[in-house]
Each structure stands twice: as structure tokens, then as C-alpha cells.
Design a protein around this motif. Sequence first.
Motif, short mmCIF file in Angstrom:
data_model
loop_
_atom_site.label_atom_id
_atom_site.label_comp_id
_atom_site.label_asym_id
_atom_site.label_seq_id
_atom_site.Cartn_x
_atom_site.Cartn_y
_atom_site.Cartn_z
N ARG A 1 0.99 -1.08 -0.09
CA ARG A 1 0.13 0.01 -0.14
C ARG A 1 0.98 1.10 -0.10
O ARG A 1 2.04 1.22 0.04
CB ARG A 1 -0.96 -0.17 1.01
N GLY A 2 0.15 2.41 -0.02
CA GLY A 2 0.90 3.80 0.00
C GLY A 2 0.43 4.81 0.84
O GLY A 2 -0.85 4.90 0.82
N VAL A 3 1.17 5.80 1.37
CA VAL A 3 0.75 6.84 1.78
C VAL A 3 1.20 8.07 0.99
O VAL A 3 2.59 8.20 0.79
CB VAL A 3 1.39 6.94 3.26
N LEU A 4 0.29 9.02 0.49
CA LEU A 4 0.63 9.82 -0.22
C LEU A 4 0.52 11.48 0.60
O LEU A 4 -0.37 11.64 0.99
CB LEU A 4 -0.21 9.91 -1.54
N ALA A 5 1.68 11.93 0.75
CA ALA A 5 1.64 13.28 1.51
C ALA A 5 2.91 14.18 1.33
O ALA A 5 3.74 13.77 0.47
CB ALA A 5 1.40 12.94 3.06
N ARG A 6 2.81 15.49 1.70
CA ARG A 6 3.91 16.24 1.65
C ARG A 6 5.15 15.70 2.39
O ARG A 6 4.84 14.99 3.29
CB ARG A 6 3.83 17.66 2.03
N HIS A 7 6.38 16.09 2.13
CA HIS A 7 7.63 15.65 2.84
C HIS A 7 7.43 15.64 4.22
O HIS A 7 7.74 14.83 5.09
CB HIS A 7 8.85 16.24 2.23
N GLY A 8 7.24 17.06 4.87
CA GLY A 8 7.10 17.42 6.06
C GLY A 8 5.95 16.56 6.81
O GLY A 8 6.32 16.11 8.10
N ASP A 9 5.08 16.33 6.09
CA ASP A 9 3.79 15.52 6.71
C ASP A 9 4.21 14.18 6.96
O ASP A 9 3.97 13.53 7.94
CB ASP A 9 2.42 15.74 6.03
N LEU A 10 4.72 13.68 5.97
CA LEU A 10 5.26 11.99 5.89
C LEU A 10 6.20 11.85 7.21
O LEU A 10 6.04 10.71 7.76
CB LEU A 10 5.80 11.75 4.63
N GLN A 11 6.96 13.02 7.31
CA GLN A 11 7.87 12.82 8.60
C GLN A 11 7.44 12.72 9.82
O GLN A 11 7.82 11.97 10.82
CB GLN A 11 8.86 14.04 8.49
N VAL A 12 6.09 13.14 9.93
CA VAL A 12 5.44 13.14 11.24
C VAL A 12 4.48 12.04 11.09
O VAL A 12 4.46 11.23 12.18
CB VAL A 12 4.36 14.22 11.32
N LEU A 13 3.80 11.62 10.03
CA LEU A 13 3.09 10.29 9.75
C LEU A 13 3.66 9.08 9.71
O LEU A 13 2.98 8.21 10.45
CB LEU A 13 2.34 10.56 8.66
N SER A 14 4.75 8.87 9.32
CA SER A 14 5.33 7.60 9.09
C SER A 14 6.64 7.49 9.68
O SER A 14 7.82 8.03 9.40
CB SER A 14 5.64 7.45 7.62
N PRO A 15 6.94 6.38 10.50
CA PRO A 15 8.44 6.26 11.34
C PRO A 15 9.23 5.84 10.05
O PRO A 15 10.45 5.76 10.13
CB PRO A 15 8.11 5.14 12.06
N LEU A 16 8.68 4.72 9.09
CA LEU A 16 9.38 4.23 7.89
C LEU A 16 10.14 5.38 7.02
O LEU A 16 11.30 5.37 7.04
CB LEU A 16 8.57 3.35 7.00
N TYR A 17 9.23 6.22 6.80
CA TYR A 17 9.93 7.61 5.89
C TYR A 17 10.75 8.31 6.95
O TYR A 17 11.86 8.50 6.30
CB TYR A 17 8.60 8.61 5.54
N ARG A 18 10.88 8.40 7.95
CA ARG A 18 11.65 9.07 8.83
C ARG A 18 13.03 8.13 9.07
O ARG A 18 14.24 8.79 8.75
CB ARG A 18 11.23 9.17 10.48
N GLU A 19 13.00 7.03 8.89
CA GLU A 19 14.18 6.24 8.81
C GLU A 19 14.94 6.37 7.59
O GLU A 19 16.16 6.30 7.29
CB GLU A 19 13.74 4.74 8.93
N LEU A 20 14.09 6.22 6.43
CA LEU A 20 14.58 6.43 4.91
C LEU A 20 15.15 7.75 5.00
O LEU A 20 16.37 7.64 4.45
CB LEU A 20 13.34 6.49 4.00
#
Length: 573
Positions: free
Chosen positions: A543-562
Motif C-alpha cells: 500500500r502507499g501513503v501520499l503526503a507532503r515531505h514534512g507531513d510524511l516525517q510526522v506520519l510515518s516512522p518508516l519515512y523518517r528512517e529512510l
Amino acid sequence: MRLLLWSGVEALPPLLSGLFVSAAVDQGFLAGRPAVGAAWSAGFGVAMGVRAYAARAGFPYLAGVVEPLRDALVERVVRSALARPSADPAEVARLTEQVESARQLTATLLRTLRGVGVTLVAALIGLTLLAPAVLPLVLLPLLAAGLLFVRLLRPMVARRRTVVLAEERLAADAGRTLHGLRDVQATGTGEEVARALAEAAQQSAAASRALGRASALRALVVTLGGRLPVPAVLAAAPWLLAHDALTAGELLGVATYLLQQLDPAVRTLAGTVGGWLLDLAVVLDRLATVTADGGPPGAGIAEGGRRDVSGPDRPPGVRSSASATGGGSASGTQGAGVGAESVAPAGEVRLHGVRYAHGVGAPPVLDGLDATFLPGEHIAVVGPSGTGKSTLAALLAGLMAPAVGTVTAPSAALLPQEAYVFPGSVRENLVWLAPATSQERLAAAVRRLGAAELVARLGGVAGALGDPGELSAGERQLIALVRTYLSPAPLVVLDEATCHLDAAAEERVERAFAARPGTLVVIAHRISSALRADRVLLLDGGRGVLARHGDLQVLSPLYRELVGHWLDAGRAS
């Protein structure tokens, strides 16, 4: 009718063979008149010459029967491909091959059956005229053989169709696996995919063995219809000769009909013709099945340049269309799209419930993916290895169709990691997707993408590219990027297409594409690509999560890790 007329002429030698042999023996050689016997033999030779002429004269009329059939089948396949809202170019290619198979099988069957059929009928008529006393000895086993052959046809057609379907499934599974080999390796599902392919191969082999067992029974047809009449007549010959039911010449004439006409005809019908007839029945049945009610999955084109690639569970809101367009792929592959009159606004990209797996039994790399890209938006796609980023790129470009769900998008230009450059002039390579590009627009594109120095070193746009292998991977990417920038496609998908460029060159390229009219999707391999995008699509677990870069950093631990991984890699470099 003309073909039948010439076929009747071809029947003269089989009809006359036994009669002429009988006359030559009884009226000539046994009567002490060898010249008469030779004359009858010469008459048979003349009849063979007439048959040869008839075979040549009838051949053009054979084409007059076969070619219209081929044209009608091609029209049916094309119409069904344009009407079906899914995109599977491989399926359309297989249907095209089946049309050609139907044409060749029909021509071969008509040509062979014409000779075998007239031979069989002529031999039976000749036997009736020459020696009606032997007819029961010939007709009874021949009738039994015919009934057995008809009885065997249905199960053999069914088993032949099973073989075709098993082979198609194996080819389709193998093709999907090869296309997504990188994702298969990254997700560690190689053993599962291999087991699925092995199962498909075993099913194909089992179907072939079952067909072989059924086909072996055709030997019984040959024994009954072609071989049994000979010993039956030989066993009855002493009684027939003793009671004057046959003369010696008539017995030789009967043997001529049985050995030279009847037996070869039955063997050909049960063997060669039987096999071809099975193949033709299966091919025509397959074409009729997959082209009924709109036809098979195939490449079609969307009205207004839009393309809808749909899986089996296409929602009722998407309706098929049959207009024409032409999308290009910067990789050198013509874009494959299927037409749809979509409910999405022009230029918008929609993925609804998209599911895709590399082979039967393999876990899906995309499972229930929903996303919408607005017209003119710049999207970065990120995620760990094996999460389906390249698969998504191929789906957006129309090179693959989802197993379930829909992908609605305008015509796309896809540029993969390995850029395609061909021998020729620099200009031919740059304007391949837009041949009418003006010199001014070409020069502006070369400057905007930072390729001016490379083009100058190659001798300008008029310079020649001899061996593309002499260019570095980055230089090939620059040429392909300019080509894609100039294409008319309203959707551009860059699948790690800047991985061989340095960070500065990559930024220049992405900013140029973002300013270009249309939608840009970048499969990102650097944090900078995500920072420049309007929104970021994070793929994980199908699946996917679509958002702005800053919002993804708040919403997704995986994105913060990447992001942390990218930053650490940047500092290390």
C-alpha cells in the motif's frame, strides 16, 4: 465451387487406377496381348498428368478461400482489443500468432483434405464398379474406424485445448516473473515464484501427456479402416476366385485400391489431418472465446489521449472506448495503453485498488494501492527495495496491467534506469519521440537539461553516434532525458533515470521536468528528489501513503528512517 470442380478432376487417377490395372491384366498381359496391357498402363499415366494440372489450377482458388478467413479473424481480434479496457500487449501478440496459425492450418487442411477426400471417395466408387462383392469386407471395418475417429475427436479437442491453456499460463507467468525479477530478488520471494512456475510447467507437461495417450488411439483407427480390409480380402480371395466372383486382374485392381488409395488416405486422415484438425478447432475456439463480448485483454487507446489499464475487477464507473492515440516510451518501447472514457479530469492520474503480483502464488508487491496525482503535479515515489516502485512505474506507463483494480492515466513516457541510445545522428536520438521538433526548441531543451557540453563534444546535433557503448551511463541518461523532455506525453515517469548523474545534474534535470507542462513521477533514490517534489508517495507492504515531505516525517516512522538513511549516506559521500 471452382476448387471443388478441380478437385473432381484430381479424383480421376484414384478412380481409374484399379479399373486400369484390372483391364491391363485381364485384357492384356494374361490374354497374351502385352501391347494392350501397356496401353492401359499408359492411359493411367495420362490420368496422372491431368491430376497434376488440376492440382496446379486449383491452388489459386484455395487462397481465395483462406485469405478472407484470415482477414476476418484479424478484424475480429483488432476490434476486440480496442474495445476491452485492459492492457496486455503479450495477449494480443499471442492472438495474432493464433490468427496466423488458423490461416496456415486451414490452408494445409484444405490442400490435404482435397487430395485425401477425393482419393477415398474415388477408391470406394472404383471398388463398387470393379468388384462389388468385396465391398462388405471394406466398408464394415471402414465404417467402424470412422465411428471410432468421431468418438475420439471430442476428448482429443478438449485435451488439446487444455494443453494450449496450460502453455499460455506458463508463458504469461514466466513473462511477469522476468519483468519483475528485480522486485522478486529484493523481496526474497524467489523460491515461492520458482515453485509457482514449476507447478505451471508440471501442469503443461501433464496436459501434453494426456493428449499423447488420447492421440495414440488413432493408431486403432488406421488399423481398422486402412489395414484390416487387406487381410480380409486376401482371406476371401480363394473362394471369390473359385466361384468366379473375381478375376485375377480384378483382384489386383482391388489390391491397388486398398494399398495405394484407401490405406494411405485413412492414415493421412487419422494421423496428420487428425492432428491439424485438432489444432484448428482449438485455435478457432480460443479466438472465439477470448474475442467474444469485447475480446481479450489487449492494447487499445483512450479518447483524448487518456489510458485506463484495468484488472478483472474494474469498477463500473470506468467505461471502455475505442478511439486512437499513440503514447511513446523513452526507453525505446512504444507505450501500450488501453482506451477508456474515464471519470477523472484530463491529466489526472488515479490508482484504485491496484493489486499486482509477479506470478501465480507469489505475494503481491502492490495490494490495494489507492492514489491520485493532480494534473501538473510533481510526485516522488520512495520506499525500501522490493516494495514495487518499478512495478508502479510500468503500470503508470501502461506496460503492465494490474491483476485487480484500475490505473487511469494520460499517455506516458517512461524512462528506466538503463537508457536506450542507438547508432545514428545525435538529433535522431534526441527527437525520436517528437520528430517534428524545431531546432530552437531542441537547443533550449539541451540547455535546460545540462546536455549542451555533451552534445557539443559529439559534434552538435548533426554529429554521429557510432557505438553507443562508448558513452558513459550518465551520458546515455542525459540523451534519453532530453528525448523524454521533448516527447508530447502529458505524463513522464522517471524510474531512477538520473541515478548515474551527480546531485547537481540530477537537480537541474528534475527542476526542468517539473517546469515542463504535464505530470512528473520520479522514482527517487536521493532525499533531494523527495524534497523537490510537491508530494511524496511512500510504498510499504503493498500500500502507499501520499503526503507532503514534512507531513510524511510526522506520519510515518518508516519515512523518517529512510530520510535518516539518505542523510547518513550523503554525509559519508
